[in-house]
Design a protein around this motif. Sequence first.
Motif, PDB file in Angstrom:
ATOM      1  N   PHE A   1       2.528 -44.244  20.622  1.00 54.34           N
ATOM      2  CA  PHE A   1       2.786 -44.156  22.041  1.00 54.34           C
ATOM      3  C   PHE A   1       2.189 -45.307  22.641  1.00 54.34           C
ATOM      4  CE2 PHE A   1       4.024 -41.542  25.412  1.00 54.34           C
ATOM      5  CZ  PHE A   1       3.167 -41.260  26.320  1.00 54.34           C
ATOM      6  N   HIS A   2       2.595 -46.526  22.380  1.00 53.10           N
ATOM      7  CA  HIS A   2       2.239 -47.514  23.014  1.00 53.10           C
ATOM      8  C   HIS A   2       2.320 -47.783  24.353  1.00 53.10           C
ATOM      9  CE1 HIS A   2       1.744 -48.574  18.677  1.00 53.10           C
ATOM     10  NE2 HIS A   2       3.025 -48.949  18.779  1.00 53.10           N
ATOM     11  N   LEU A   3       1.199 -48.164  25.060  1.00 47.28           N
ATOM     12  CA  LEU A   3       1.178 -48.418  26.651  1.00 47.28           C
ATOM     13  C   LEU A   3       1.560 -49.698  26.823  1.00 47.28           C
ATOM     14  CD1 LEU A   3       0.523 -46.913  29.245  1.00 47.28           C
ATOM     15  CD2 LEU A   3      -1.456 -47.954  29.184  1.00 47.28           C
ATOM     16  N   GLU A   4       2.632 -50.111  27.897  1.00 46.58           N
ATOM     17  CA  GLU A   4       3.212 -51.313  28.282  1.00 46.58           C
ATOM     18  C   GLU A   4       3.249 -51.523  29.924  1.00 46.58           C
ATOM     19  OE1 GLU A   4       5.848 -52.623  24.292  1.00 46.58           O
ATOM     20  OE2 GLU A   4       7.099 -51.670  26.447  1.00 46.58           O
ATOM     21  N   LYS A   5       3.041 -52.666  30.305  1.00 47.07           N
ATOM     22  CA  LYS A   5       3.063 -52.905  31.668  1.00 47.07           C
ATOM     23  C   LYS A   5       3.529 -54.400  31.728  1.00 47.07           C
ATOM     24  CE  LYS A   5       1.390 -52.794  36.403  1.00 47.07           C
ATOM     25  NZ  LYS A   5       0.393 -52.351  37.178  1.00 47.07           N
ATOM     26  N   GLY A   6       4.456 -54.693  32.504  1.00 46.46           N
ATOM     27  CA  GLY A   6       5.336 -55.871  32.410  1.00 46.46           C
ATOM     28  C   GLY A   6       4.488 -57.144  33.265  1.00 46.46           C
ATOM     29  N   SER A   7       3.583 -56.693  34.149  1.00 47.12           N
ATOM     30  CA  SER A   7       2.787 -57.430  34.875  1.00 47.12           C
ATOM     31  C   SER A   7       1.459 -57.101  35.431  1.00 47.12           C
ATOM     32  CB  SER A   7       3.693 -57.963  36.145  1.00 47.12           C
ATOM     33  OG  SER A   7       2.893 -59.044  36.631  1.00 47.12           O
ATOM     34  N   VAL A   8       0.498 -57.311  34.784  1.00 46.46           N
ATOM     35  CA  VAL A   8      -0.807 -56.569  35.272  1.00 46.46           C
ATOM     36  C   VAL A   8      -1.515 -57.156  36.401  1.00 46.46           C
ATOM     37  CG1 VAL A   8      -1.269 -55.574  32.765  1.00 46.46           C
ATOM     38  CG2 VAL A   8      -2.285 -58.051  33.565  1.00 46.46           C
ATOM     39  N   GLN A   9      -2.369 -56.475  37.036  1.00 48.12           N
ATOM     40  CA  GLN A   9      -3.233 -56.887  38.115  1.00 48.12           C
ATOM     41  C   GLN A   9      -4.740 -56.754  38.017  1.00 48.12           C
ATOM     42  OE1 GLN A   9      -1.202 -58.278  40.727  1.00 48.12           O
ATOM     43  NE2 GLN A   9       0.420 -57.703  39.303  1.00 48.12           N
ATOM     44  N   VAL A  10      -5.338 -57.456  38.738  1.00 45.59           N
ATOM     45  CA  VAL A  10      -6.616 -57.397  38.669  1.00 45.59           C
ATOM     46  C   VAL A  10      -7.093 -55.766  38.869  1.00 45.59           C
ATOM     47  CG1 VAL A  10      -8.806 -58.015  39.343  1.00 45.59           C
ATOM     48  CG2 VAL A  10      -7.070 -59.658  39.302  1.00 45.59           C
ATOM     49  N   SER A  11      -6.803 -55.231  39.761  1.00 42.85           N
ATOM     50  CA  SER A  11      -7.023 -53.559  39.718  1.00 42.85           C
ATOM     51  C   SER A  11      -6.709 -52.917  38.702  1.00 42.85           C
ATOM     52  CB  SER A  11      -6.262 -53.340  41.129  1.00 42.85           C
ATOM     53  OG  SER A  11      -4.700 -53.361  40.962  1.00 42.85           O
ATOM     54  N   ASP A  12      -5.887 -53.302  37.767  1.00 40.97           N
ATOM     55  CA  ASP A  12      -5.731 -52.465  36.441  1.00 40.97           C
ATOM     56  C   ASP A  12      -6.940 -52.619  35.520  1.00 40.97           C
ATOM     57  OD1 ASP A  12      -2.191 -53.772  36.505  1.00 40.97           O
ATOM     58  OD2 ASP A  12      -3.067 -51.942  37.287  1.00 40.97           O
ATOM     59  N   SER A  13      -7.873 -53.264  35.894  1.00 38.91           N
ATOM     60  CA  SER A  13      -8.869 -53.281  34.959  1.00 38.91           C
ATOM     61  C   SER A  13      -9.528 -52.013  34.941  1.00 38.91           C
ATOM     62  CB  SER A  13      -9.888 -54.414  35.363  1.00 38.91           C
ATOM     63  OG  SER A  13      -9.370 -55.752  35.576  1.00 38.91           O
ATOM     64  N   ALA A  14      -9.694 -51.399  33.679  1.00 41.20           N
ATOM     65  CA  ALA A  14     -10.248 -50.256  33.377  1.00 41.20           C
ATOM     66  C   ALA A  14     -10.249 -50.118  31.822  1.00 41.20           C
ATOM     67  CB  ALA A  14      -9.265 -49.187  34.156  1.00 41.20           C
ATOM     68  N   VAL A  15     -10.716 -48.652  31.547  1.00 38.98           N
ATOM     69  CA  VAL A  15     -10.664 -48.271  30.187  1.00 38.98           C
ATOM     70  C   VAL A  15      -9.313 -47.430  30.124  1.00 38.98           C
ATOM     71  CG1 VAL A  15     -11.856 -47.053  28.407  1.00 38.98           C
ATOM     72  CG2 VAL A  15     -13.083 -48.406  29.855  1.00 38.98           C
ATOM     73  N   TYR A  16      -8.583 -47.329  29.089  1.00 39.38           N
ATOM     74  CA  TYR A  16      -7.376 -46.756  28.917  1.00 39.38           C
ATOM     75  C   TYR A  16      -7.501 -45.875  27.645  1.00 39.38           C
ATOM     76  CZ  TYR A  16      -5.496 -49.329  32.546  1.00 39.38           C
ATOM     77  OH  TYR A  16      -5.087 -49.978  33.884  1.00 39.38           O
ATOM     78  N   PHE A  17      -7.352 -44.491  27.702  1.00 34.22           N
ATOM     79  CA  PHE A  17      -7.285 -43.767  26.714  1.00 34.22           C
ATOM     80  C   PHE A  17      -6.250 -42.878  26.258  1.00 34.22           C
ATOM     81  CE2 PHE A  17     -12.011 -43.220  26.460  1.00 34.22           C
ATOM     82  CZ  PHE A  17     -12.603 -43.541  27.767  1.00 34.22           C
ATOM     83  N   CYS A  18      -5.828 -43.127  25.095  1.00 31.82           N
ATOM     84  CA  CYS A  18      -4.758 -42.507  24.482  1.00 31.82           C
ATOM     85  C   CYS A  18      -5.125 -40.862  23.829  1.00 31.82           C
ATOM     86  CB  CYS A  18      -4.049 -43.209  23.339  1.00 31.82           C
ATOM     87  SG  CYS A  18      -2.435 -42.252  22.795  1.00 31.82           S
ATOM     88  N   ALA A  19      -4.287 -40.005  24.198  1.00 29.49           N
ATOM     89  CA  ALA A  19      -4.806 -38.548  24.001  1.00 29.49           C
ATOM     90  C   ALA A  19      -3.554 -37.591  23.238  1.00 29.49           C
ATOM     91  CB  ALA A  19      -5.404 -37.771  24.906  1.00 29.49           C
ATOM     92  N   LEU A  20      -3.850 -36.693  22.463  1.00 28.56           N
ATOM     93  CA  LEU A  20      -2.802 -35.760  22.240  1.00 28.56           C
ATOM     94  C   LEU A  20      -3.418 -34.320  22.291  1.00 28.56           C
ATOM     95  CD1 LEU A  20      -3.225 -34.388  19.109  1.00 28.56           C
ATOM     96  CD2 LEU A  20      -2.698 -36.741  18.265  1.00 28.56           C
ATOM     97  N   SER A  21      -2.312 -33.315  22.415  1.00 28.58           N
ATOM     98  CA  SER A  21      -2.633 -32.187  22.254  1.00 28.58           C
ATOM     99  C   SER A  21      -1.645 -31.426  21.353  1.00 28.58           C
ATOM    100  CB  SER A  21      -2.778 -31.308  23.588  1.00 28.58           C
ATOM    101  OG  SER A  21      -1.622 -31.293  24.288  1.00 28.58           O
ATOM    102  N   VAL A  22      -1.943 -30.379  20.517  1.00 28.13           N
ATOM    103  CA  VAL A  22      -1.061 -29.565  19.768  1.00 28.13           C
ATOM    104  C   VAL A  22      -1.282 -28.221  20.097  1.00 28.13           C
ATOM    105  CG1 VAL A  22      -0.054 -29.232  17.474  1.00 28.13           C
ATOM    106  CG2 VAL A  22      -0.961 -31.510  18.068  1.00 28.13           C
ATOM    107  N   GLY A  23      -0.127 -27.545  20.424  1.00 29.54           N
ATOM    108  CA  GLY A  23      -0.373 -25.825  20.299  1.00 29.54           C
ATOM    109  C   GLY A  23      -1.148 -25.738  21.602  1.00 29.54           C
ATOM    110  N   PHE A  24      -1.983 -24.687  21.384  1.00 26.17           N
ATOM    111  CA  PHE A  24      -3.210 -24.253  22.264  1.00 26.17           C
ATOM    112  C   PHE A  24      -4.372 -24.841  21.569  1.00 26.17           C
ATOM    113  CE2 PHE A  24      -0.685 -21.777  25.310  1.00 26.17           C
ATOM    114  CZ  PHE A  24       0.290 -21.374  24.543  1.00 26.17           C
ATOM    115  N   GLN A  25      -4.505 -26.394  21.442  1.00 22.59           N
ATOM    116  CA  GLN A  25      -5.594 -26.827  21.012  1.00 22.59           C
ATOM    117  C   GLN A  25      -6.138 -27.724  22.149  1.00 22.59           C
ATOM    118  OE1 GLN A  25      -6.899 -26.291  17.967  1.00 22.59           O
ATOM    119  NE2 GLN A  25      -5.382 -24.627  17.708  1.00 22.59           N
ATOM    120  N   LYS A  26      -7.233 -28.155  21.923  1.00 22.69           N
ATOM    121  CA  LYS A  26      -7.794 -29.085  22.874  1.00 22.69           C
ATOM    122  C   LYS A  26      -7.319 -30.561  22.785  1.00 22.69           C
ATOM    123  CE  LYS A  26     -11.217 -30.196  18.969  1.00 22.69           C
ATOM    124  NZ  LYS A  26     -10.740 -29.381  17.973  1.00 22.69           N
ATOM    125  N   LEU A  27      -7.415 -31.294  23.734  1.00 24.20           N
ATOM    126  CA  LEU A  27      -7.104 -32.684  23.920  1.00 24.20           C
ATOM    127  C   LEU A  27      -7.831 -33.464  23.225  1.00 24.20           C
ATOM    128  CD1 LEU A  27      -4.989 -33.917  25.922  1.00 24.20           C
ATOM    129  CD2 LEU A  27      -6.919 -34.302  27.525  1.00 24.20           C
TER     130      LEU A  27
END
Lengths: 111, 115
Positions: free
Chosen positions: A73-99
Amino acid sequence: GNSVTQMEGPVTLSEEAFLTINCTYTATGYPSLFWYVQYPGEGLQLLLKATKADDKGSNKGFEATYRKETTSFHLEKGSVQVSDSAVYFCALSVGFQKLVFGTGTRLLVSP
Amino acid sequence: DTAVSQTPKYLVTQMGNDKSIKCEQNLGHDTMYWYKQDSKKFLKIMFSYNNKELIINETVPNRFSPKSPDKAHLNLHINSLELGDSAVYFCASSQESAGSGNTIYFGEGSWLTVV
């Protein structure tokens, strides 16, 4: 068990560069997949999500496609900006389970 | 209006003290969570409540006790604080437990520093 693996950061880019942050997962069952973003000093915000295979989530110029065949589930952006500076978290959930979160990838965009 | 609000945002306290972090959501959700983010930004669930009932309780010291007086509130009480408890604690909520693709909404976090 369920787990998420993200690329190590920081990812350092110049403004207007193309961004890819890799995310792969292991899950029992059929997970829903998410990208959350955390700006400096702030909480977590949902960036985008996909709930079934081949779905594409998109928001604010970011995109990610749920690829069951490569369990990615790769994250993409064509043209980043300075304001995109941040920490990005990938996450999943299955059934009635925690993230379950990946370890986060810090993005630094310079002018 | 803030959807998930938690207080205080910053808390500095001495070892051995007892402290509470409060959380409220106005989204009408039936499930609430507490997550802990350590100094390396790693996020891990601590507790989950559905309709005021505890449904997830990860391996967390029993010094940590969640309390849910109603569906809209989930408070976190910590006894005998230790240096290792220093972290950012995030409250969150969703409609039903996340797993049917329902989005979890997070509060802004409570930065706890134990000195």
